[in-house]
Design a protein around this motif. Sequence first.
Motif, PDB file in Angstrom:
ATOM      1  N   GLY A  73     -29.990  40.389  84.686  1.00 51.65           N
ATOM      2  CA  GLY A  73     -31.185  40.929  85.367  1.00 51.65           C
ATOM      3  C   GLY A  73     -31.719  40.706  86.648  1.00 51.65           C
ATOM      4  O   GLY A  73     -32.352  42.151  86.772  1.00 51.65           O
ATOM      5  N   ALA A 131     -43.393  45.961  83.721  1.00 49.43           N
ATOM      6  CA  ALA A 131     -43.817  44.353  83.066  1.00 49.43           C
ATOM      7  C   ALA A 131     -43.664  44.147  81.784  1.00 49.43           C
ATOM      8  O   ALA A 131     -42.975  43.144  80.943  1.00 49.43           O
ATOM      9  CB  ALA A 131     -45.642  44.831  82.762  1.00 49.43           C
ATOM     10  N   THR A 132     -42.576  45.338  81.313  1.00 48.87           N
ATOM     11  CA  THR A 132     -41.870  45.725  80.087  1.00 48.87           C
ATOM     12  C   THR A 132     -40.272  44.841  80.222  1.00 48.87           C
ATOM     13  O   THR A 132     -40.620  43.795  79.136  1.00 48.87           O
ATOM     14  CB  THR A 132     -41.654  46.642  79.116  1.00 48.87           C
ATOM     15  OG1 THR A 132     -42.897  47.488  79.063  1.00 48.87           O
ATOM     16  CG2 THR A 132     -41.012  46.118  78.248  1.00 48.87           C
ATOM     17  N   LEU A 133     -39.702  44.942  81.538  1.00 44.89           N
ATOM     18  CA  LEU A 133     -38.827  44.589  81.118  1.00 44.89           C
ATOM     19  C   LEU A 133     -38.704  42.995  82.098  1.00 44.89           C
ATOM     20  O   LEU A 133     -38.362  42.048  81.639  1.00 44.89           O
ATOM     21  CB  LEU A 133     -38.044  45.151  82.653  1.00 44.89           C
ATOM     22  CG  LEU A 133     -37.101  46.250  82.807  1.00 44.89           C
ATOM     23  CD1 LEU A 133     -36.956  47.479  82.808  1.00 44.89           C
ATOM     24  CD2 LEU A 133     -36.838  45.543  84.207  1.00 44.89           C
ATOM     25  N   HIS A 139     -41.236  41.318  80.979  1.00 46.21           N
ATOM     26  CA  HIS A 139     -40.984  40.398  79.515  1.00 46.21           C
ATOM     27  C   HIS A 139     -39.865  40.046  79.445  1.00 46.21           C
ATOM     28  O   HIS A 139     -39.450  38.746  78.341  1.00 46.21           O
ATOM     29  CB  HIS A 139     -42.608  41.087  78.576  1.00 46.21           C
ATOM     30  CG  HIS A 139     -42.265  40.670  77.476  1.00 46.21           C
ATOM     31  ND1 HIS A 139     -43.371  39.642  77.427  1.00 46.21           N
ATOM     32  CD2 HIS A 139     -42.052  40.369  76.369  1.00 46.21           C
ATOM     33  CE1 HIS A 139     -43.023  38.690  76.251  1.00 46.21           C
ATOM     34  NE2 HIS A 139     -42.380  39.596  75.457  1.00 46.21           N
ATOM     35  N   GLY A 140     -39.307  41.221  78.574  1.00 47.82           N
ATOM     36  CA  GLY A 140     -38.122  40.502  78.668  1.00 47.82           C
ATOM     37  C   GLY A 140     -37.335  39.788  78.868  1.00 47.82           C
ATOM     38  O   GLY A 140     -36.827  39.003  78.135  1.00 47.82           O
ATOM     39  N   LEU A 141     -36.910  39.674  80.451  1.00 53.48           N
ATOM     40  CA  LEU A 141     -36.455  38.323  81.538  1.00 53.48           C
ATOM     41  C   LEU A 141     -36.846  37.176  80.721  1.00 53.48           C
ATOM     42  O   LEU A 141     -36.026  36.297  81.096  1.00 53.48           O
ATOM     43  CB  LEU A 141     -36.344  38.886  82.241  1.00 53.48           C
ATOM     44  CG  LEU A 141     -35.710  40.312  83.102  1.00 53.48           C
ATOM     45  CD1 LEU A 141     -36.403  40.927  84.423  1.00 53.48           C
ATOM     46  CD2 LEU A 141     -33.889  39.669  82.656  1.00 53.48           C
ATOM     47  N   GLY A 188     -38.244  36.053  78.497  1.00 59.30           N
ATOM     48  CA  GLY A 188     -37.677  35.886  77.020  1.00 59.30           C
ATOM     49  C   GLY A 188     -35.981  35.139  76.962  1.00 59.30           C
ATOM     50  O   GLY A 188     -35.772  34.297  76.267  1.00 59.30           O
ATOM     51  N   ARG A 189     -35.440  35.558  78.454  1.00 58.66           N
ATOM     52  CA  ARG A 189     -34.242  34.814  78.572  1.00 58.66           C
ATOM     53  C   ARG A 189     -34.323  33.734  79.491  1.00 58.66           C
ATOM     54  O   ARG A 189     -33.405  32.717  79.264  1.00 58.66           O
ATOM     55  CB  ARG A 189     -33.522  35.241  79.196  1.00 58.66           C
ATOM     56  CG  ARG A 189     -33.102  36.770  79.046  1.00 58.66           C
ATOM     57  CD  ARG A 189     -32.030  37.071  78.072  1.00 58.66           C
ATOM     58  NE  ARG A 189     -31.785  38.187  77.765  1.00 58.66           N
ATOM     59  CZ  ARG A 189     -30.310  38.373  76.761  1.00 58.66           C
ATOM     60  NH1 ARG A 189     -29.897  37.764  76.318  1.00 58.66           N
ATOM     61  NH2 ARG A 189     -30.051  39.483  76.639  1.00 58.66           N
TER      62      ARG A 189
END
Lengths: 223, 223
Positions: A140, A211-213, A215-217, A219-220
């Motif tokens: 990340g 913000a999108t990134l 959010h993806g992180l 999720g990890r």
Amino acid sequence: MATSATRRNFDVERVVDAALDLLDRGGPAALSVRAVAAELGVRPNALYTYVADRAALERAVVERVLGEADVDLLDGSPATWRRRITAYAGALRAVLLAHPGAVGLFMTAPMDGPSALVVGERLIAALASAGLSAEDASRGAYLLIVHVLGSVALEVAETEGRPPLPPEAERVAARREALSSADPAAFPWTARTADTAATWVTTTQYDWDLATLLHGLAGRAQT
Amino acid sequence: MATSATRRNFDVERVVDAALDLLDRGGPAALSVRAVAAELGVRPNALYTYVADRAALERAVVERVLGEADVDLLDGSPATWRRRITAYAGALRAVLLAHPGAVGLFMTAPMDGPSALVVGERLIAALASAGLSAEDASRGAYLLIVHVLGSVALEVAETEGRPPLPPEAERVAARREALSSADPAAFPWTARTADTAATWVTTTQYDWDLATLLHGLAGRAQT
DNA sequence: ACCTGAACACCGTTCAAGT
DNA sequence: ACCTGAACACCGTTCAAGT
């Protein structure tokens, strides 16, 4: 005083000062070994006392600029891990945009200096505190670095990197103009969203991306 | 036949051929107006018949390479939007890694050619089919482009962009070696995750990144 | 240890001239 | 329209020499 046997006129840091100064004033094209030497009042080959070659000089400039962004933003007391990462990423972006002529070097010279090490360490720690596994935190951290550097590099490339970077409004207007020539029949989505694409090279886009990134992180994160 | 009044020895495409050839053989440093001219058996200034200046030549190379990745992967019949985007992003990355000497140009020259327009259109369409609003689809398309280009640029920068790009295993080993000198007391996370950071410049990291990104993008979908 | 002088093999770009 | 010849103002880097 100054009884040393050698008579250095300056040190490596002053060489980097001069190099960054040239970049800030004239953009990427203004940086040359000879120009830096002239800036320091010395013959071109005298620089090789301080720096192995042009590539080493460029790496030193990258190190200097990277060090200008305050890594403490990553591990201070403040609120959530999201806020801390957002603060540091924003600071790094601001530092880069303040040196548009130097941005290209980040995509060319390997980032192996001490500052890069510190940034990595603190970023991984921040993501670990978000609940990512150590391995995911490492991945990340790199994802975030790639995004900030890549995003600023493309933003600056739009204007060939020559300072001063024109204000956002001006760059957006130029893009809107360029996009307006796209045929709506052949490129319906582009035509429909041209106003958005015009702002790809702005803080608005950057904020959306981050913000999108994040959010993806998130999720990890392990529950 | 060939009754035209002019006697062109070649056309712009052959100029770009020669330029890309030089980049593929000698890396970024091998590209020069004079070298391209020599490659075509002509004097340096003859090139200005085909190309406005060096910057225009570089943009033409970018356009050529970008066009090598098959955009149809984005809108074919296949399965989900995730699969289609993954396929295209992977194809674009592969094309870039096949031309390591040209990658740096993508972060320097503005991407304003016809291929960029097509890629944008198809990417937006793919994301719209994922349920994103038109505006979010546009922003998402740019986020993906920034990531693929930035990621490959940093991967290539590690070896100064000179082809052939060493195999991943070799680059990972070099990074592991470099990381091993970090002080575990001062950089605990870095030390703990050194094996992961060693693979930052690999397909494994790229795949992880893309999955994370797509998860973030999916979060933008309207229910 | 640090700098100079001189040189080498390069650059991108321009202009006037030829066909 | 396309190319050459010649020139301009640059590059990064090396080597031997001076202090």
